[in-house]
Motif scaffolding. Structure first.
Motif, PDB file in Angstrom:
ATOM      1  N   ASP A  44     -44.935  18.741   4.533  1.00  0.00           N
ATOM      2  CA  ASP A  44     -45.963  19.682   5.008  1.00  0.00           C
ATOM      3  C   ASP A  44     -45.360  20.692   5.976  1.00  0.00           C
ATOM      4  O   ASP A  44     -45.621  21.894   5.885  1.00  0.00           O
ATOM      5  N   GLN A  45     -44.537  20.206   6.900  1.00  0.00           N
ATOM      6  CA  GLN A  45     -43.924  21.097   7.891  1.00  0.00           C
ATOM      7  C   GLN A  45     -42.894  22.020   7.242  1.00  0.00           C
ATOM      8  O   GLN A  45     -42.818  23.204   7.579  1.00  0.00           O
ATOM      9  N   CYS A  46     -42.115  21.503   6.304  1.00  0.00           N
ATOM     10  CA  CYS A  46     -41.150  22.346   5.593  1.00  0.00           C
ATOM     11  C   CYS A  46     -41.868  23.456   4.828  1.00  0.00           C
ATOM     12  O   CYS A  46     -41.421  24.611   4.844  1.00  0.00           O
ATOM     13  N   ARG A  47     -42.970  23.118   4.195  1.00  0.00           N
ATOM     14  CA  ARG A  47     -43.727  24.127   3.436  1.00  0.00           C
ATOM     15  C   ARG A  47     -44.282  25.202   4.361  1.00  0.00           C
ATOM     16  O   ARG A  47     -44.237  26.391   4.032  1.00  0.00           O
ATOM     17  N   GLU A  48     -44.802  24.789   5.497  1.00  0.00           N
ATOM     18  CA  GLU A  48     -45.335  25.764   6.462  1.00  0.00           C
ATOM     19  C   GLU A  48     -44.242  26.693   6.966  1.00  0.00           C
ATOM     20  O   GLU A  48     -44.423  27.909   7.021  1.00  0.00           O
ATOM     21  N   VAL A  49     -43.122  26.120   7.347  1.00  0.00           N
ATOM     22  CA  VAL A  49     -42.023  26.927   7.874  1.00  0.00           C
ATOM     23  C   VAL A  49     -41.479  27.858   6.792  1.00  0.00           C
ATOM     24  O   VAL A  49     -41.124  29.009   7.077  1.00  0.00           O
ATOM     25  N   SER A  50     -41.425  27.392   5.558  1.00  0.00           N
ATOM     26  CA  SER A  50     -40.876  28.220   4.474  1.00  0.00           C
ATOM     27  C   SER A  50     -41.653  29.526   4.323  1.00  0.00           C
ATOM     28  O   SER A  50     -41.083  30.548   3.942  1.00  0.00           O
ATOM     29  N   LYS A  51     -42.924  29.526   4.653  1.00  0.00           N
ATOM     30  CA  LYS A  51     -43.741  30.744   4.553  1.00  0.00           C
ATOM     31  C   LYS A  51     -43.291  31.815   5.541  1.00  0.00           C
ATOM     32  O   LYS A  51     -43.537  33.000   5.324  1.00  0.00           O
ATOM     33  N   GLU A  52     -42.621  31.401   6.606  1.00  0.00           N
ATOM     34  CA  GLU A  52     -42.131  32.343   7.619  1.00  0.00           C
ATOM     35  C   GLU A  52     -40.797  32.974   7.209  1.00  0.00           C
ATOM     36  O   GLU A  52     -40.304  33.871   7.893  1.00  0.00           O
ATOM     37  N   PHE A  53     -40.227  32.502   6.109  1.00  0.00           N
ATOM     38  CA  PHE A  53     -38.930  32.986   5.638  1.00  0.00           C
ATOM     39  C   PHE A  53     -39.035  33.342   4.151  1.00  0.00           C
ATOM     40  O   PHE A  53     -38.437  32.683   3.297  1.00  0.00           O
ATOM     41  N   PRO A  54     -39.780  34.391   3.822  1.00  0.00           N
ATOM     42  CA  PRO A  54     -40.017  34.720   2.407  1.00  0.00           C
ATOM     43  C   PRO A  54     -38.751  35.133   1.654  1.00  0.00           C
ATOM     44  O   PRO A  54     -38.734  35.083   0.422  1.00  0.00           O
ATOM     45  N   ASP A  55     -37.702  35.504   2.371  1.00  0.00           N
ATOM     46  CA  ASP A  55     -36.455  35.912   1.726  1.00  0.00           C
ATOM     47  C   ASP A  55     -35.576  34.728   1.316  1.00  0.00           C
ATOM     48  O   ASP A  55     -34.560  34.906   0.666  1.00  0.00           O
ATOM     49  N   ILE A  56     -35.989  33.519   1.696  1.00  0.00           N
ATOM     50  CA  ILE A  56     -35.218  32.320   1.360  1.00  0.00           C
ATOM     51  C   ILE A  56     -36.024  31.459   0.391  1.00  0.00           C
ATOM     52  O   ILE A  56     -37.182  31.121   0.663  1.00  0.00           O
ATOM     53  N   LEU A  57     -35.415  31.118  -0.720  1.00  0.00           N
ATOM     54  CA  LEU A  57     -36.073  30.252  -1.701  1.00  0.00           C
ATOM     55  C   LEU A  57     -36.240  28.853  -1.114  1.00  0.00           C
ATOM     56  O   LEU A  57     -35.352  28.346  -0.433  1.00  0.00           O
ATOM     57  N   TYR A  58     -37.364  28.235  -1.407  1.00  0.00           N
ATOM     58  CA  TYR A  58     -37.633  26.882  -0.929  1.00  0.00           C
ATOM     59  C   TYR A  58     -37.914  25.986  -2.114  1.00  0.00           C
ATOM     60  O   TYR A  58     -38.641  26.347  -3.039  1.00  0.00           O
ATOM     61  N   SER A  59     -37.309  24.800  -2.093  1.00  0.00           N
ATOM     62  CA  SER A  59     -37.582  23.819  -3.145  1.00  0.00           C
ATOM     63  C   SER A  59     -37.610  22.429  -2.533  1.00  0.00           C
ATOM     64  O   SER A  59     -37.190  22.226  -1.389  1.00  0.00           O
TER      65      SER A  59
END
Length: 197
Positions: A44-59
């Motif tokens: 949940d926390q990784c997903r939230e933080v990933s939204k703050e870094f749209p230039d980095i792919l998250y998986s």
């Protein structure tokens, strides 16, 4: 114990690291199918933080799947973030892929302090015999210098270490050579002195 604050902090660190080092992807490793609450909170926390870094792919990948991926195609992996237990296991797996714990550096980076050390133990069986491989400790020092912003110094030392390893003329027994600790260290220093700055 896993907390929301700690999960968020490590996720932020992973994404900030990726951004600062020009990396393109962060993968969260977990076992949320089994560890529903702890790993669920982490994701949940990784997903939230990933939204703050749209230039980095998250998986996201299950840790056992990630272990298989690393052994089959390590170049497919960029930045990984995971809870401590999985990090301990995956880091040892990676150490095995590159030559063992004797050449694996380590850093524990907190909000107010950082500690850099070789990940292996004290090797009491060879203590005092001038046989130990100091690479892990030296590369940990390189990590420390980078962390302190002394990148030129870090780069010079790292290049000298890698040149010595590539030459394979003066390496310790754990890497297939016959050099003592002192001989190996002297070869690194020689390569460092021969570098043009």
């Amino acid at each position: 114990i896993i907390s929301k604050k700690a999960c968020r902090r490590i996720a932020e660190y992973a994404f900030e690291y990726a951004q600062q080092h020009g990396r393109k992807k962060v993968t969260a490793c977990h076992k949320a199918t089994i560890m529903k609450l702890g790993d669920g909170l982490f994701l949940d926390q990784c997903r939230e933080v990933s939204k703050e870094f749209p230039d980095i792919l998250y998986s996201e990948k299950q840790v056992d799947t990630m272990a298989m991926l690393i052994t089959r195609n390590p170049l497919a992996v960029d930045v990984m973030v995971m809870p401590n237990l999985y990090g301990d296991i995956i880091s040892d797996l990676c150490a095995g892929l590159i030559g063992g714990l004797g050449i694996t550096p380590s850093g524990n980076i907190g909000e107010d302090a950082a500690v850099f050390e070789a990940v292996h133990g004290t090797a009491p069986d060879i203590a005092g015999r001038n046989l130990a491989n100091p690479t892990a400790l030296l590369l940990s020092s390189v990590m420390m210098l980078n962390h302190m912003g002394l990148r030129d110094h870090a780069q010079r030392i790292e290049t000298s270490i890698f040149k010595t390893l590539d030459e394979q003329e003066c390496i310790t027994g754990d890497l297939g050579g016959r050099a003592t600790t002192d001989e190996y260290a002297d070869a690194i220093v020689r390569n460092l002195r021969e570098m043009t700055f």
